[in-house]
Every structure is written in C-alpha cells, then in structure tokens.
Design an enzyme around this catalytic site. Structure first.
Site, mmCIF file in Angstrom:
data_model
loop_
_atom_site.group_PDB
_atom_site.id
_atom_site.type_symbol
_atom_site.label_atom_id
_atom_site.label_comp_id
_atom_site.label_asym_id
_atom_site.label_seq_id
_atom_site.Cartn_x
_atom_site.Cartn_y
_atom_site.Cartn_z
ATOM 1 N N HIS A 36 -3.322 7.669 11.314
ATOM 2 C CA HIS A 36 -3.777 8.019 9.965
ATOM 3 C C HIS A 36 -2.616 7.820 9.014
ATOM 4 C CE1 HIS A 36 -5.598 10.232 6.657
ATOM 5 N NE2 HIS A 36 -6.742 10.071 7.300
ATOM 6 N N GLU A 44 -12.499 10.142 12.817
ATOM 7 C CA GLU A 44 -13.544 9.198 13.266
ATOM 8 C C GLU A 44 -13.801 9.286 14.759
ATOM 9 O OE1 GLU A 44 -13.483 7.613 9.304
ATOM 10 O OE2 GLU A 44 -14.783 8.472 10.803
HETATM 11 C C1 SDX Z 1 -10.311 7.077 7.806
HETATM 12 O O1 SDX Z 1 -7.000 7.701 4.270
HETATM 13 C C2 SDX Z 1 -7.929 8.475 4.606
HETATM 14 O O2 SDX Z 1 -7.941 9.662 4.242
HETATM 15 C C3 SDX Z 1 -9.018 7.850 5.426
HETATM 16 C C4 SDX Z 1 -10.005 8.838 6.062
HETATM 17 C C5 SDX Z 1 -10.840 9.518 5.024
HETATM 18 O O3 SDX Z 1 -11.291 10.640 5.274
HETATM 19 O O4 SDX Z 1 -11.151 8.856 4.004
HETATM 20 O O5 SDX Z 1 -9.299 9.820 6.802
HETATM 21 C C6 SDX Z 1 -10.983 8.115 6.987
HETATM 22 O O6 SDX Z 1 -10.272 5.954 7.391
HETATM 23 C C7 SDX Z 1 -9.650 7.472 9.088
HETATM 24 C C8 SDX Z 1 -8.924 6.268 9.790
HETATM 25 C C9 SDX Z 1 -10.005 5.473 10.546
HETATM 26 N N1 SDX Z 1 -9.420 4.188 11.036
HETATM 27 C C10 SDX Z 1 -9.140 4.029 12.319
HETATM 28 O O7 SDX Z 1 -9.277 4.873 13.211
HETATM 29 C C11 SDX Z 1 -8.619 2.622 12.623
HETATM 30 C C12 SDX Z 1 -7.364 2.716 13.501
HETATM 31 N N2 SDX Z 1 -6.256 3.298 12.742
HETATM 32 C C13 SDX Z 1 -5.384 2.442 12.065
HETATM 33 O O8 SDX Z 1 -5.730 1.161 11.760
HETATM 34 C C14 SDX Z 1 -4.310 3.084 11.228
HETATM 35 O O9 SDX Z 1 -3.868 4.202 11.882
HETATM 36 C C15 SDX Z 1 -4.660 3.440 9.790
HETATM 37 C C16 SDX Z 1 -5.159 2.249 9.056
HETATM 38 C C17 SDX Z 1 -5.679 4.513 9.790
HETATM 39 C C18 SDX Z 1 -3.393 3.958 9.139
HETATM 40 O O10 SDX Z 1 -2.471 2.942 9.191
HETATM 41 P P1 SDX Z 1 -1.060 3.113 8.467
HETATM 42 O O11 SDX Z 1 -0.738 4.512 8.143
HETATM 43 O O12 SDX Z 1 -1.009 2.136 7.362
HETATM 44 O O13 SDX Z 1 -0.094 2.783 9.616
HETATM 45 P P2 SDX Z 1 0.532 1.379 9.802
HETATM 46 O O14 SDX Z 1 -0.553 0.357 9.720
HETATM 47 O O15 SDX Z 1 1.689 1.262 8.872
HETATM 48 O O16 SDX Z 1 1.033 1.472 11.321
HETATM 49 C C19 SDX Z 1 2.275 2.107 11.627
HETATM 50 C C20 SDX Z 1 2.566 1.702 13.072
HETATM 51 C C21 SDX Z 1 2.292 0.228 13.318
HETATM 52 O O17 SDX Z 1 3.111 -0.175 14.370
HETATM 53 P P3 SDX Z 1 4.404 -1.121 14.040
HETATM 54 O O18 SDX Z 1 3.839 -2.365 13.364
HETATM 55 O O19 SDX Z 1 5.272 -0.295 13.095
HETATM 56 O O20 SDX Z 1 5.036 -1.403 15.397
HETATM 57 O O21 SDX Z 1 1.627 2.415 13.926
HETATM 58 C C22 SDX Z 1 0.797 1.473 14.573
HETATM 59 C C23 SDX Z 1 0.864 0.197 13.802
HETATM 60 O O22 SDX Z 1 0.595 -0.925 14.635
HETATM 61 N N3 SDX Z 1 -0.581 2.017 14.577
HETATM 62 C C24 SDX Z 1 -1.409 1.931 15.600
HETATM 63 C C25 SDX Z 1 -2.577 2.591 15.199
HETATM 64 N N4 SDX Z 1 -2.427 3.020 13.948
HETATM 65 C C26 SDX Z 1 -1.180 2.650 13.558
HETATM 66 N N5 SDX Z 1 -1.263 1.345 16.830
HETATM 67 C C27 SDX Z 1 -2.325 1.442 17.658
HETATM 68 N N6 SDX Z 1 -3.476 2.077 17.349
HETATM 69 C C28 SDX Z 1 -3.636 2.645 16.142
HETATM 70 N N7 SDX Z 1 -4.780 3.248 15.842
#
Ligand code: SDX
Length: 370
Positions: free
Chosen positions: A255, A310
C-alpha cells in the site's frame, strides 16, 4: 526532485479522513472507521462524511426517506443502459452508465442532493448492468421501500431475493470500510476534475476510470484469480516465490500509505471469522496471507509490505457469494460516498490543481527539419 507518484506530497487539506500508515489507523471525521463499521449503517456513515456529524434519529428518518426516493433511475438512463454492449467488462459499462446520469432530469436535481442521489442510484445501475450481462431482464421499476437499507437493496437487486442478515451485515461492514480513504488515485482524480468547476457527474466518471485499474480498485478479482491459480496449500510457497522471482506484484498486498497491516483488512478478517464460513478457500487465503507477508519481507526487505483491504475484500465477497466481476463495481458503489464528499469539500475551498512537470526532452537550436 520529481516524484512520479506524488509520494508524500500533501495536495489538499481535508476533514473527511485521517490515515496513519505507520500505526494502521483510519478515521472518518475523527471516528475510528472500524468502530463505525460495527455500530452504524451505511446511510449513517455516509451522512457523517457528507454533513460532518452522525444524524439524530429524526435527521436519519428524513434522510432515509429522501435516499430511497433517489433510487429510481431516470428514463433516459434506463434507455442508455439498454444500448451499452454487455460484452464489455462491468467497470467499463458502469463508467459509461454513470456518465449518462449527466443527462436530464438529473441536472435538475438540487445541488445539495447530488451526493445522495448518485449514491442511491448506484445499486440499480450496477445490478441492471450485471443482469443484462447475464441475460436477465432489467429492473426498471426500482423498489423504493425503506424496509431494505442501501446494502440489502443492492443485494436484493442483484439476486431478486431478500438477502440474509449475515450477508447484509458482512457486505455493509465492507462497504463502510471502503467508503473513504483520503487522496487515493480515484479520489484525487475526482478532486482534480472538481477543481476546474466541472460537474459532479464528470468527476465521478473520471474517478471510476481510475478505480477500474488493477493497481487500485481492480485488485480484489485479481486476488481470487491468484488463489484459484494456487489451488492447494502445497502450492502456496512455490507459487508465490515464482511470482516474486519474476518481480510480479502480489495482488492484495502492499500500500502507498500503510507500512503495517491495513486496518480495514484486519476488520474484515475479524468479520469473516464471525461468519463461521467453512469455505476451504478461506483456509487457503489465510495460508496465502501468512506466506506472502513472510516472503515479501524476504524479497523486499524494509518496504513494509502487508495485507491491504483488497485481500479480505475478496474473501468477504466470496463468502457472501458475490461473483468476482462484481467486486470492483461494489467497491465503486461504496467509494461513491468518499468521492462525492471530496468533491463537495473541494468546491468549498477550491483552487484548481495544476502541478508542474520537469522537462527532460531535447532542445533544438532551429526548426530546420531535414
Ligand atoms: C487500493 O491509495 C489507496 O488508499 C488505495 C486504496 C483505497 O482505499 O483507495 O487503499 C485501495 O488500491 C489498495 C491497493 C490495491 N492494489 C493491490 O493490491 C495491487 C498490488 N499492490 C501494489 O501494486 C502496490 O503495493 C501499490 C500500488 C498498492 C502501492 O505501490 P507503491 O506504494 O507505489 O509502492 P511501489 O510501487 O513504489 O513499490 C515499492 C517496492 C517495489 O519494489 P522495488 O522496485 O523498490 O524493488 O515494493 C514492491 C515494488 O515492486 N511492491 C510489491 C508489491 N507492492 C509493492 N512487490 C510485490 N507485491 C506487491 N504487492
């Protein structure tokens, strides 16, 4: 310094919700969302977000009487629903259907009632699109009896049967917990559109466009796909490891704000335990959660990647028999309250959003193009 995701950038002041990502706290107008989800109805919490206080009994009676009157879909909207190709995914259909609300007679709706009217119509829009997709006739005369609250009304339209209290209570808790969440991507979209003094239907249509993305509201159905792909407890760790080895994201985890467990996921997990569901899928989900959190700490140390709302949204929806294509539309129905509340707040102290971009393109000394 450019931060492409506006990470940590404070783009607005709000009185609607407070999120502490380190402590895992979510407040709506100063009240713990988890507590509101246990003790109040969807209508009461919507009233709190829109008007700033919980309704008195008299206020709630008048509010619910007005709410049910807005459930009926205007004729032009029903006509539009019949034109939307039902082979499109439901969120694309819903985006189109919601944009049709901008036609007459909605535009004659008093501005003060826009939020309640749009929220009250969502169940009929979603249920009718789902029914059309499954070859069932549209429900054009929407029941406006107050005996069914908003959540029960939604389930009744979807199934044609009066829902059980267990299902209504579980879905209502989910819908209250996902009603509002600060400047997430879809809410920020709504505020940007509202900041140009455009209309509320345009802002809602834009928000739905953002919500349907798999990184945002599209995640719950991706969680069920993940669990179905894993299939058995023995496959949990090897399957998850393979995803992480291939640098794929695990749906339902991570998140932008929470660096600990999403409090909404916690609350939904407790709610599911109360349902005494004996669905083996749920046992698999619990094992996937524990294993994924452990592996994310191994593959992504220090990122604070935990279960988000989620993951258990998928579990709740499955426990009440909601098909996965309805997960994100249901999230949309609940978040319509947060979107409209932010649109109203943006209008109350408006400044148009216009951030800057750092130019990193070429510079040409002259225009001679060979
Ligand atoms: C919702 O914002 C909100 O409030 C949204 C929400 C709401 O109520 O409106 O809460 C609803 O959208 C919840 C999130 C649902 N999405 C998912 O479950 C999809 C999977 N999650 C991710 O794609 C991710 O965690 C995000 C998009 C939710 C957040 O991404 P960030 O904060 O931008 O993190 P990032 O992309 O900068 O990642 C940081 C690191 C990365 O690794 P590096 O490139 O630094 O090596 O963490 C890793 C990412 O690859 N990472 C994950 C991951 N989430 C982040 N690796 C594996 N699995 C994951 N789920």
């Amino acid at each position: 310094m450019v931060d492409k995701g506006l990470k940590g950038v404070i783009a607005a002041e709000t009185e609607l919700s407070f999120i502490d990502g380190d402590q895992g706290i979510l407040l709506y107008r100063g009240y713990e969302a988890k507590q509101l989800a246990v003790r109040y109805s969807f209508e009461e919490v919507a009233y709190l977000l829109w008007y700033g206080s919980l309704p008195t009994p008299a206020e709630l009676t008048a509010f619910k009487a007005k709410w049910v009157r807005y459930r009926q879909l205007p004729e032009p909207v029903i006509h539009c629903l019949k034109q939307i190709p039902s082979d499109m995914d439901l969120m694309s259909q819903l985006r189109t259907a919601v944009s049709s609300l901008g036609m007459k007679p909605f535009e004659g709706t008093p501005q003060a009632d826009h939020a309640i009217a749009l929220t009250a119509m969502m169940p009929a829009l979603i249920a009718n699109l789902y029914r059309a997709q499954n070859g069932q006739p549209l429900i054009t005369s929407i029941p406006t009896n107050e005996s069914l609250n908003h959540t029960a009304h939604y389930l009744y339209l979807l199934t044609g049967e009066l829902p059980s209290d267990v299902h209504v209570n579980a879905l209502e808790a989910y819908m209250i917990l996902t009603m509002e969440h600060g400047l997430n991507a879809s809410t920020f979209t709504a505020r940007v559109i509202a900041s140009t003094e455009s209309d509320i239907v345009s802002a809602l249509t834009g928000a739905i466009g953002a919500m349907k993305g798999p990184l945002h509201g599209g995640a719950p159905s991706a969680v069920t796909n993940m669990l179905e792909a894993i299939g058995t407890p023995e496959r949990v760790e090897p399957w998850l490891r393979e995803q992480l080895e291939q640098r794929r994201r695990l749906m339902g985890f991570g998140h932008r704000i929470y660096r600990t467990r999403d409090p909404r996921a916690e609350a939904l997990k407790q709610r599911i335990a109360l349902m005494e569901s004996h669905d083996p899928w749920l046992n698999l989900a619990l094992l996937v959660e524990d294993t994924a959190v452990r592996l994310l700490a191994e593959y992504k140390p220090g990122r604070g990647l935990y279960t988000n709302v989620e993951f258990y949204a998928a579990a709740i929806m499955r426990a009440i028999g909601m098909p996965s294509e309805l997960f994100t539309p249901t999230f949309t129905a609940s978040r319509t309250v947060g979107w409209t509340a932010h649109i109203l707040e943006q209008a109350s102290d408006n400044v148009i959003y216009r951030p800057e971009a750092k130019y990193v393109g070429p510079r040409h000394s002259s225009v001679n193009v060979s």
